[in-house]
Scaffold this active site. Structure first.
Site, PDB file in Angstrom:
ATOM      1  N   SER A  44      79.703  29.815  16.664  1.00 12.31           N
ATOM      2  CA  SER A  44      78.654  28.800  16.525  1.00 12.31           C
ATOM      3  C   SER A  44      79.136  27.375  16.769  1.00 12.31           C
ATOM      4  O   SER A  44      78.313  26.480  16.962  1.00 12.31           O
ATOM      5  CB  SER A  44      78.036  28.864  15.129  1.00 12.31           C
ATOM      6  OG  SER A  44      77.032  29.843  15.116  1.00 12.31           O
ATOM      7  N   LYS A  72      77.955  25.593  19.747  1.00 10.50           N
ATOM      8  CA  LYS A  72      76.623  24.957  19.776  1.00 10.50           C
ATOM      9  C   LYS A  72      76.726  23.438  19.913  1.00 10.50           C
ATOM     10  O   LYS A  72      75.818  22.793  20.428  1.00 10.50           O
ATOM     11  CB  LYS A  72      75.839  25.340  18.503  1.00 10.50           C
ATOM     12  CG  LYS A  72      75.517  26.847  18.443  1.00 10.50           C
ATOM     13  CD  LYS A  72      75.012  27.265  17.070  1.00 10.50           C
ATOM     14  CE  LYS A  72      74.680  28.758  17.014  1.00 10.50           C
ATOM     15  NZ  LYS A  72      74.325  29.224  15.663  1.00 10.50           N
ATOM     16  N   TYR A 130      74.334  32.111  26.242  1.00 10.37           N
ATOM     17  CA  TYR A 130      74.597  31.871  24.816  1.00 10.37           C
ATOM     18  C   TYR A 130      75.796  32.700  24.324  1.00 10.37           C
ATOM     19  O   TYR A 130      76.714  32.175  23.682  1.00 10.37           O
ATOM     20  CB  TYR A 130      73.327  32.184  24.009  1.00 10.37           C
ATOM     21  CG  TYR A 130      73.549  32.176  22.521  1.00 10.37           C
ATOM     22  CD1 TYR A 130      73.799  30.983  21.845  1.00 10.37           C
ATOM     23  CD2 TYR A 130      73.531  33.356  21.783  1.00 10.37           C
ATOM     24  CE1 TYR A 130      74.025  30.975  20.471  1.00 10.37           C
ATOM     25  CE2 TYR A 130      73.752  33.356  20.418  1.00 10.37           C
ATOM     26  CZ  TYR A 130      74.007  32.170  19.769  1.00 10.37           C
ATOM     27  OH  TYR A 130      74.251  32.158  18.419  1.00 10.37           O
ATOM     28  N   TYR A 167      74.968  25.544   7.813  1.00 12.51           N
ATOM     29  CA  TYR A 167      73.837  26.425   7.497  1.00 12.51           C
ATOM     30  C   TYR A 167      73.293  26.158   6.108  1.00 12.51           C
ATOM     31  O   TYR A 167      73.239  25.028   5.679  1.00 12.51           O
ATOM     32  CB  TYR A 167      74.235  27.900   7.694  1.00 12.51           C
ATOM     33  CG  TYR A 167      74.626  28.125   9.120  1.00 12.51           C
ATOM     34  CD1 TYR A 167      73.683  27.973  10.132  1.00 12.51           C
ATOM     35  CD2 TYR A 167      75.924  28.409   9.484  1.00 12.51           C
ATOM     36  CE1 TYR A 167      74.025  28.118  11.455  1.00 12.51           C
ATOM     37  CE2 TYR A 167      76.270  28.565  10.810  1.00 12.51           C
ATOM     38  CZ  TYR A 167      75.314  28.414  11.779  1.00 12.51           C
ATOM     39  OH  TYR A 167      75.658  28.544  13.085  1.00 12.51           O
ATOM     40  N   VAL A 209      81.266  32.011  12.950  1.00 11.67           N
ATOM     41  CA  VAL A 209      81.644  33.280  12.315  1.00 11.67           C
ATOM     42  C   VAL A 209      83.004  33.812  12.798  1.00 11.67           C
ATOM     43  O   VAL A 209      83.479  34.819  12.300  1.00 11.67           O
ATOM     44  CB  VAL A 209      80.547  34.380  12.451  1.00 11.67           C
ATOM     45  CG1 VAL A 209      79.311  34.020  11.653  1.00 11.67           C
ATOM     46  CG2 VAL A 209      80.216  34.670  13.896  1.00 11.67           C
TER      47      VAL A 209
HETATM   48  O1  DON Z   1      74.825  34.628  17.612  1.00 12.06           O
HETATM   49  C1  DON Z   1      75.590  34.890  16.716  1.00 12.06           C
HETATM   50  O2  DON Z   1      75.231  35.445  15.689  1.00 12.06           O
HETATM   51  C2  DON Z   1      77.037  34.487  16.898  1.00 12.06           C
HETATM   52  N1  DON Z   1      77.380  34.525  18.279  1.00 12.06           N
HETATM   53  C3  DON Z   1      77.279  33.110  16.378  1.00 12.06           C
HETATM   54  C4  DON Z   1      76.903  32.945  14.918  1.00 12.06           C
HETATM   55  C5  DON Z   1      77.725  32.009  14.161  1.00 12.06           C
HETATM   56  O3  DON Z   1      78.857  31.704  14.460  1.00 12.06           O
HETATM   57  C6  DON Z   1      77.104  31.541  12.929  1.00 12.06           C
HETATM   58  N2  DON Z   1      78.020  30.720  12.222  1.00 12.06           N
HETATM   59  N3  DON Z   1      78.321  30.636  11.112  1.00 12.06           N
END
Ligand code: DON
Length: 308
Positions: free
Chosen positions: A67, A70, A192, A244, A262
């Protein structure tokens, strides 16, 4: 604030103290390729505007950007689309998990902010629609910011996300049904997942985001990466939404614009000073790294970095 030369010693001590926390989190397994990562790894790095980099632990070990990607996507989309972007995505905290769907239905396909999954998928749509080769453009942007040519997406993580991305696909199709996605959904998702799968290390990540601590100008090359206003806006969004549904607690305890992923990394921007990154794979229930949270909280406390 000037970092003392014994910052490296401080970082090493903090890292050693965090050892018992590894067991308090769980490595992300909803993307199977991430579950393969050894959870007993950690690193911390501090890059300062005057060109110094302090670090401890596995600061040159690659991890999955996830994430945190982003932020880069958002800056690219802001540069391409200007204020029009904010008609398609909001700038409010969501108070919901990062992959929540319910809010998007209520709010007619307009994501709450660009750093929840729905918002980042919307940003991916902007990139796919405005660049002839958006995945390459994303990597080129990161290479320019780090000065490192060898930055790639990890093919195994990318494939794993493509195969297990049903929830993100649901978000994208829901936005498409409201007319808020222009390109074809599979193409948007590919972009993405590709940006999330970027492999990077703590030192590179800290250096790459210095422009956000420096009013949009990347020190070193002295390039204006985004306008001063957009650097301010990105930091504002990170302060209210970057962690978040733990963003309020993070602002309360740490008081810095920050973003987690993550893959286990957290990046915190310290305006007029530099950037802190910390990484360790086990996550808490919000999807934020337990050890990285502790490292950044402790460092911010010790150096008195809170903006508030
Ligand atoms: O789309 C997803 O769920 C992961 N590629 C990225 C999510 C993420 O890193 C959320 N962060 N805490």
């Amino acid at each position: 604030m000037k970092p003392s030369t014994d910052l490296t010693t401080t970082l090493q001590q903090m890292l050693a103290q965090c050892q018992p926390l590894y067991t308090q989190g769980k490595v992300a397994d909803y993307i199977p390729a991430l579950a393969q990562v050894d959870g007993r790894q950690a690193a911390v790095a501090v890059a300062t505007l005057d060109g110094q980099v302090f670090s401890a632990g596995a600061a040159e070990q690659n991890f999955s950007l996830q994430s945190i990607s982003k932020i880069f996507g958002l800056v690219m989309a802001m540069n391409r689309l200007g204020d029009e972007l904010w008609q398609r995505v909001n700038m409010e905290p969501s108070g919901q998990p990062f992959n929540s769907i319910v809010q998007l239905e209520w709010e007619k396909g307009i994501p709450r902010n660009p750093v929840i999954n729905a918002g980042a998928i919307l940003v991916a749509d902007v990139l796919v629609s405005h660049y002839s080769a958006s995945k390459t453009a994303f990597l080129t942007f990161l290479r320019r910011l780090t000065g490192v040519e060898a930055i790639y997406a990890d093919p195994l993580v990318y494939q794993s996300e493509l195969e297990h991305g049903n929830r993100n696909a649901a978000l994208a199709y829901l936005m498409k049904s409201f007319g808020n996605i222009e390109a074809e959904v599979p193409q948007v998702l590919e972009h993405y997942f590709h940006q999330c799968a970027t492999a990077i290390n703590c030192k590179q990540l800290a250096q790459s985001l210095l422009f956000l601590a420096n009013r949009g100008v990347q020190p070193g090359c002295n390039e204006q990466i985004c306008s001063r206003r957009d650097a301010h806006r990105v930091n504002a969004i990170l302060s209210t939404s970057g962690m978040y549904d733990q963003s309020g607690e993070f602002a309360f305890k740490v008081g810095l614009p920050a973003k987690s992923g993550v893959g286990g990394a957290i990046v915190a921007i310290v305006p007029q000073f530099g950037v802190i990154t910390a990484w360790s794979p086990p996550l808490n229930r919000f999807g934020n790294s337990v050890v990285a949270m502790q490292l950044i909280s402790q460092l911010a406390e010790e150096l008195g970095l809170s903006l508030f």
